[in-house]
Structures are given as structure tokens and as C-alpha cells.
Design a protein around this motif. Structure first.
Motif, PDB file in Angstrom:
ATOM      1  N   ARG A 146     -40.541  86.245  62.443  1.00  0.00           N
ATOM      2  CA  ARG A 146     -41.783  86.923  62.104  1.00  0.00           C
ATOM      3  C   ARG A 146     -42.428  86.415  60.820  1.00  0.00           C
ATOM      4  O   ARG A 146     -43.636  86.435  60.697  1.00  0.00           O
ATOM      5  CB  ARG A 146     -41.536  88.424  61.989  1.00  0.00           C
ATOM      6  CG  ARG A 146     -41.239  89.084  63.335  1.00  0.00           C
ATOM      7  CD  ARG A 146     -41.004  90.563  63.168  1.00  0.00           C
ATOM      8  NE  ARG A 146     -39.801  90.818  62.370  1.00  0.00           N
ATOM      9  CZ  ARG A 146     -39.391  92.041  62.027  1.00  0.00           C
ATOM     10  NH1 ARG A 146     -40.065  93.102  62.384  1.00  0.00           N
ATOM     11  NH2 ARG A 146     -38.293  92.187  61.324  1.00  0.00           N
ATOM     12  N   SER A 147     -41.621  85.998  59.831  1.00  0.00           N
ATOM     13  CA  SER A 147     -42.217  85.581  58.573  1.00  0.00           C
ATOM     14  C   SER A 147     -41.415  84.478  57.941  1.00  0.00           C
ATOM     15  O   SER A 147     -40.253  84.258  58.280  1.00  0.00           O
ATOM     16  CB  SER A 147     -42.315  86.759  57.602  1.00  0.00           C
ATOM     17  OG  SER A 147     -41.027  87.258  57.295  1.00  0.00           O
ATOM     18  N   PRO A 161     -46.454  85.701  58.027  1.00  0.00           N
ATOM     19  CA  PRO A 161     -46.054  85.634  59.444  1.00  0.00           C
ATOM     20  C   PRO A 161     -45.985  84.199  59.953  1.00  0.00           C
ATOM     21  O   PRO A 161     -46.845  83.375  59.629  1.00  0.00           O
ATOM     22  CB  PRO A 161     -47.165  86.423  60.150  1.00  0.00           C
ATOM     23  CG  PRO A 161     -47.671  87.371  59.120  1.00  0.00           C
ATOM     24  CD  PRO A 161     -47.586  86.621  57.818  1.00  0.00           C
ATOM     25  N   GLN A 210     -46.621  83.073  62.826  1.00  0.00           N
ATOM     26  CA  GLN A 210     -47.757  82.705  63.666  1.00  0.00           C
ATOM     27  C   GLN A 210     -48.911  82.146  62.851  1.00  0.00           C
ATOM     28  O   GLN A 210     -49.653  81.270  63.321  1.00  0.00           O
ATOM     29  CB  GLN A 210     -48.233  83.910  64.481  1.00  0.00           C
ATOM     30  CG  GLN A 210     -49.264  83.553  65.555  1.00  0.00           C
ATOM     31  CD  GLN A 210     -48.734  82.534  66.541  1.00  0.00           C
ATOM     32  OE1 GLN A 210     -47.626  82.686  67.065  1.00  0.00           O
ATOM     33  NE2 GLN A 210     -49.512  81.478  66.809  1.00  0.00           N
TER      34      GLN A 210
END
Length: 265
Positions: free
Chosen positions: A263-264, A225, A227
């Protein structure tokens, strides 16, 4: 977080230009080029600075630069002039990525250039100071490796100069210390992609970690991810394709069209 692609310009020039144009349309934030004269048998590298000029003429938003230029086999005044030219062509979108460079035989010793990594590191440090001075104004340097007296015009659009990112293999401390003096780091895993945990550990080696306004440019592991990399200190995720892979140009086609995602890696 920003997202970029790092392209080996080892193919037809028109194809590289097309990749940059399509990458911008697909939402990428940066397009970067490998910098080699020779690489491996069968590879045919184009000059990245000539190609960056072409890319600047067909894009309007993406960051453009090299990942990475080995300064020890390029004259600092030439790099300063090339970087300024790309910065003006792109109206302030140029960035300079630097490092020791690889491979030491084909890209250095075979060309009559210095191949010893310690000497190349010393040349890199001195050349960075020279490039920085040349981009800012009058320069008069009489160093161990370079003697330059110049006052180059025009100046770059970005003031006092375009950003400089320094590459280094983790967990070596010296590239990290070098990068702290400039605008960012491009940490490279010894054998593979750095995980977020490895990235955070590397940035913490000198007790500093990530710093506001200082870029951390990472080639992410697939499926992790975004994040997690952001939490570890990354500010750019830059993906690449190795030209050793079969049908690698088609893989770049797909990567460019796919866009960065959120997201990734």
C-alpha cells in the motif's frame, strides 16, 4: 510493481547473507548491495561482488545486483566477468546498477582514481559500451579511456546480457539520456526521496516519460501509496537504510522481516 531492499554491506558477511535469505522468505523481489571501497570514517564496506556470489547461493528467486557500481573505478572486463559469474550462480537473476559514485574523495581521489565528475561520466559511457560488448561476444575496443580485445566465456544466462540500470540525480538531464540507452533508471532525489510528482516530471524532461520494458527504480518516500509511484512510472520500489543512523543494522533487520507490503512506500 516489484519491491527490493538496497543494503549497505558494511557489517559481518554472515549477517548480509542472512538478510538476503530472510528477505526472499519475506516476499521481497530484489536484494541489492551498495558498492564502495571506502565511504565515511568508521564504515567498513565488504566487496559487493563477492557478497553477491554468496547471496546467490542461498536464494532462488530474488533479483541480485549492485546499486550502484561506479564503473570509472572498476575495469570493464572485470565487471563483465563478475556480473556473468553472479548471473550463472543465480541462474539468471543478476542485474547491474551503475552510476558516477560517491564520495569523490575517499572512494576515488584517495585511491588514485579519477575524481573529476565530467571525466568519470565520459568513462562511464565508454565503459558501459565495453561491458555490453563483452557480455555479448567478441570485443575489440580502442577508445579514449579503454582498450580491450577479448572474447569472454562463459556467457551470462540472461541473453543477450543481464539488465543494466543507470543511476542519476534528478533533475539532471544527462543521466536520464544515458539511462534511455540501457534497461532502466535509478533516479535519486537531490536532498531526499523523490515524490511521485517529481518522478513523473523527471521522466518527462525528454518528452518520453515511462516506457514499456524500461525499469524505473525508486527509493520511495515513507507513507506514499504504491499506486501513486506506479502511476508516475515506477516499476521497482527499493528501500534502504543509511549506515549513519544509530543501530542501523537493527533497522535493516526490521525492514527485511517486515516485507515489502503493497500500500505504501
Amino acid at each position: 510493481m516489484r519491491f527490493g531492499i538496497n543494503i549497505p554491506p558494511f557489517t559481518d558477511p554472515a549477517r548480509v547473507v542472512g538478510w538476503a535469505r530472510e528477505a526472499e522468505a519475506s516476499g521481497w523481489d530484489g536484494v541489492f548491495l551498495w558498492d564502495h571501497v571506502q565511504w565515511r570514517p568508521g564504515a567498513a564496506p565488504l566487496d559487493p561482488w563477492v557478497m553477491l556470489g554468496a547471496l546467490a547461493s542461498v536464494t532462488s528467486t530474488v533479483r541480485l545486483g549492485t546499486l550502484v557500481t561506479p564503473l570509472s573505478r572498476r575495469r570493464p572486463y572485470a565487471v563483465a566477468k563478475q556480473l556473468t559469474t553472479v548471473d550463472r550462480l543465480s541462474v539468471g537473476r543478476a542485474v547491474l546498477g551503475v552510476g558516477l559514485g560517491e564520495p569523490p574523495d575517499r572512494d576515488f581521489a584517495d585511491l588514485g582514481e579519477e575524481s573529476d565528475p565530467r571525466l568519470r561520466a565520459a568513462m562511464l559511457d565508454e565503459a558501459l559500451d565495453v561491458v555490453d560488448q563483452l557480455l555479448r561476444g567478441p570485443t575489440d575496443v580502442d577508445g579514449d579511456h579503454y582498450r580491450v580485445k577479448a572474447n569472454l566465456h562463459p556467457r551470462p544466462v540472461q541473453q543477450p546480457r543481464p539488465p543494466i540500470w543507470v543511476a542519476g540525480v534528478a533533475p539532471h538531464r544527462r543521466p536520464l539520456a544515458r539511462a534511455r540507452r540501457w534497461d532502466g533508471i535509478v533516479p535519486i532525489g537531490r536532498d531526499d526521496h523523490l515524490t511521485p510528482a517529481q518522478l513523473a516530471d523527471y521522466l518527462a524532461l525528454d518528452g518520453t516519460g515511462a516506457s514499456p520494458g524500461w525499469d524505473v527504480v525508486v527509493d520511495p518516500a515513507s507513507g506514499v501509496p504504491v499506486q501513486e509511484y506506479a502511476d508516475a512510472g515506477a516499476t521497482w520500489l527499493v528501500r534502504s537504510v543509511s549506515p549513519t543512523k544509530e543501530r542501523w543494522e537493527h533497522q535493516v533487520d526490521a525492514l527485511v522481516r517486515e516485507g515489502p507490503g503493497t500500500r505504501s512506500g
